[in-house]
Write an enzyme that holds these catalytic residues in place. Structure first.
Site, mmCIF file in Angstrom:
data_model
loop_
_atom_site.group_PDB
_atom_site.id
_atom_site.type_symbol
_atom_site.label_atom_id
_atom_site.label_comp_id
_atom_site.label_asym_id
_atom_site.label_seq_id
_atom_site.Cartn_x
_atom_site.Cartn_y
_atom_site.Cartn_z
ATOM 1 N N GLN A 54 0.825 -1.215 0.000
ATOM 2 C CA GLN A 54 0.000 0.000 0.000
ATOM 3 C C GLN A 54 0.858 1.263 0.000
ATOM 4 O OE1 GLN A 54 -2.228 -0.727 3.579
ATOM 5 N NE2 GLN A 54 -3.480 -2.322 2.633
ATOM 6 N N TYR A 64 -9.033 6.915 19.948
ATOM 7 C CA TYR A 64 -10.089 6.379 19.083
ATOM 8 C C TYR A 64 -10.157 4.854 19.084
ATOM 9 C CZ TYR A 64 -11.341 11.045 18.453
ATOM 10 O OH TYR A 64 -11.802 12.300 18.761
ATOM 11 N N GLU A 74 -14.457 3.213 9.939
ATOM 12 C CA GLU A 74 -15.023 4.258 10.805
ATOM 13 C C GLU A 74 -14.960 5.647 10.188
ATOM 14 O OE1 GLU A 74 -12.795 4.257 14.432
ATOM 15 O OE2 GLU A 74 -13.606 2.327 15.107
ATOM 16 N N TYR A 100 -9.537 -11.039 10.313
ATOM 17 C CA TYR A 100 -9.910 -11.646 9.033
ATOM 18 C C TYR A 100 -10.234 -13.131 9.177
ATOM 19 C CZ TYR A 100 -8.442 -7.220 7.067
ATOM 20 O OH TYR A 100 -8.328 -5.885 6.790
ATOM 21 N N HIS A 144 -0.619 -0.190 5.611
ATOM 22 C CA HIS A 144 -1.128 0.820 6.556
ATOM 23 C C HIS A 144 -0.168 1.998 6.741
ATOM 24 C CE1 HIS A 144 -4.013 -2.325 8.529
ATOM 25 N NE2 HIS A 144 -4.027 -2.367 7.201
HETATM 26 CA CA LIG Z 1 -12.132 3.576 16.546
#
Ligand SMILES: [Ca+2]
Length: 381
Positions: free
Chosen positions: A95, A261, A251, A272, A157
């Site tokens: 990524q 968070y 989210e 997964y 990520h």
């Molecule tokens: Ca969260």
């Protein structure tokens, strides 16, 4: 207690158990299906390899990144330039690569352009942000203004979006580099964080962790997984973000200074392989998302629409969907939030959603033969 009553209680317990199970483990986020019948969908630019970010220049051209490490100018007619020189070397793996592009709020006078990207270094790779001056010769005087620490192995990520606040400070979104998810909960690294810096890389003195010796001062918020969408709410000036969950648990958040968070302690998703993640879905001291997706759509790019081209969409958030392939519209009402999804005519991996200076909505299609789509009213008023 009669046999009959005991049996009824057993059935009731079973039913309540199923209801609870349905809420916590198997809830599917409901959504409406929207129509693009009144929308003209045109190809604005084509021939881009995994376009990732786009920023319109004041002269009507746009800068677009290609993940493999190229930055190009797009003319108003959609013609691509040769790659702009001066882009820092990127780790185009998994990524990673060249990610977002943003203009300095004073671009008209300083021509500064900001790029986020995956940078190689001891330990592996990490997200970094550089800025340079855009001239006819390319990007010049390029300086790295921020580096994620530590650099780690793996190609997943990296985040990352760049958003300027009204006061000229810069938000950078990151990811927790997937195999290092616990790092999102500790403040001595910048994995899984929203970063808040001045555009020269210095630290705003009122950042939430300034002055603590157990936290890095550029951290704005933490407990994030992988934030690939971010925007400044044009009415409130607040930062809003979209992050990828695992299997479920994408989210929408509005990260506030110093708040947690939740990832990977709380999430509405699962691993997964179907196993539970962390402690559950809620915990005191950890923020709940404004909206979440089960199953995941893999959201990327975030826009709060205020344009004139689509009056009925004013006040809506839009995010692209990579895995589900399409566009999601989120409407936050005074009492409830709802989602509407669009797929007819745009069934592609959507990497970013941008409002053009004309009010049209531009979508980046993530593909080896990627495109920029332009959504405009079929019958403009
Ligand atoms: Ca969260």
């Amino acid at each position: 207690m009669s046999h009959h009553r005991r049996r009824c209680q057993a059935i009731l317990t079973l039913m309540l158990g199923l209801a609870a199970c349905d809420r916590s483990d198997a809830q599917k986020t409901p959504f409406g299906v929207g129509s693009l019948a009144a929308v003209n969908i045109a190809v604005y630019a084509r021939g881009l390899e995994s376009p990732w970010g786009l920023a319109f220049l004041p002269d009507g051209r746009a800068l677009v990144t290609e993940r493999l490490g190229r930055l190009r100018l797009v003319s108003p007619a959609g013609a691509l330039s040769e790659p702009v020189t001066g882009v820092p070397p990127v780790v185009a793996k998994g990524q990673g690569g060249l990610l977002d592009v943003a203009l300095d709020p004073a671009f008209v006078t300083n021509q500064l352009v900001y790029l986020s990207y995956s940078e190689a270094g001891p330990g592996g790779a990490g997200t970094a942000v550089a800025r340079g001056t855009l001239t006819g010769a390319g990007l010049e005087n390029v300086q790295v203004i921020w580096r994620q620490v530590p650099k780690v192995d793996g190609g997943s990520h990296f985040g990352s979006r760049l958003v300027f606040a009204r006061d000229g400070t810069l938000f950078i979104t990151t990811g927790e580099r997937r195999n290092f998810s616990d790092s999102a909960q500790t403040l001595t690294n910048t994995l899984g964080k929203v970063i808040h810096i001045n555009p020269d890389g210095t630290i705003p003195p009122d950042n939430p962790f300034v002055g603590r010796n157990d936290a890095l001062p550029e951290i704005w918020s933490y407990g994030h997984r992988n934030i690939q969408g971010a925007t400044l709410h044009p009415e409130t000036g607040a930062l809003w973000t979209i992050e990828h969950g695992a299997q479920g648990g994408d989210e929408l958040n509005h990260p506030e200074a110093g708040k947690n968070y939740g990832w990977p302690v709380i999430t509405w998703g699962r691993n997964y392989d179907g196993t539970k993640i962390g402690e559950g879905t809620t915990k005191p001291g950890m923020e709940q998302p404004v909206w979440y997706w089960v199953p995941s759509i893999a959201p990327s790019g975030l826009l709060y629409y205020t344009g004139d081209a689509f009056p009925e969409w004013r006040g809506s958030f839009f995010t692209g969907a990579l895995a589900w392939q399409g566009l999601s519209r989120i409407v936050i009402g005074p009492d409830s939030t709802r989602e509407e999804r669009f797929q007819d005519g745009i069934k592609h991996r959507i990497r970013d959603v941008i409002k053009g200076p004309d009010g049209a909505i531009y979508l980046l299609v993530d593909s080896s033969d990627g495109q920029v789509l332009r959504l405009s009213p079929r019958n403009p008023n």
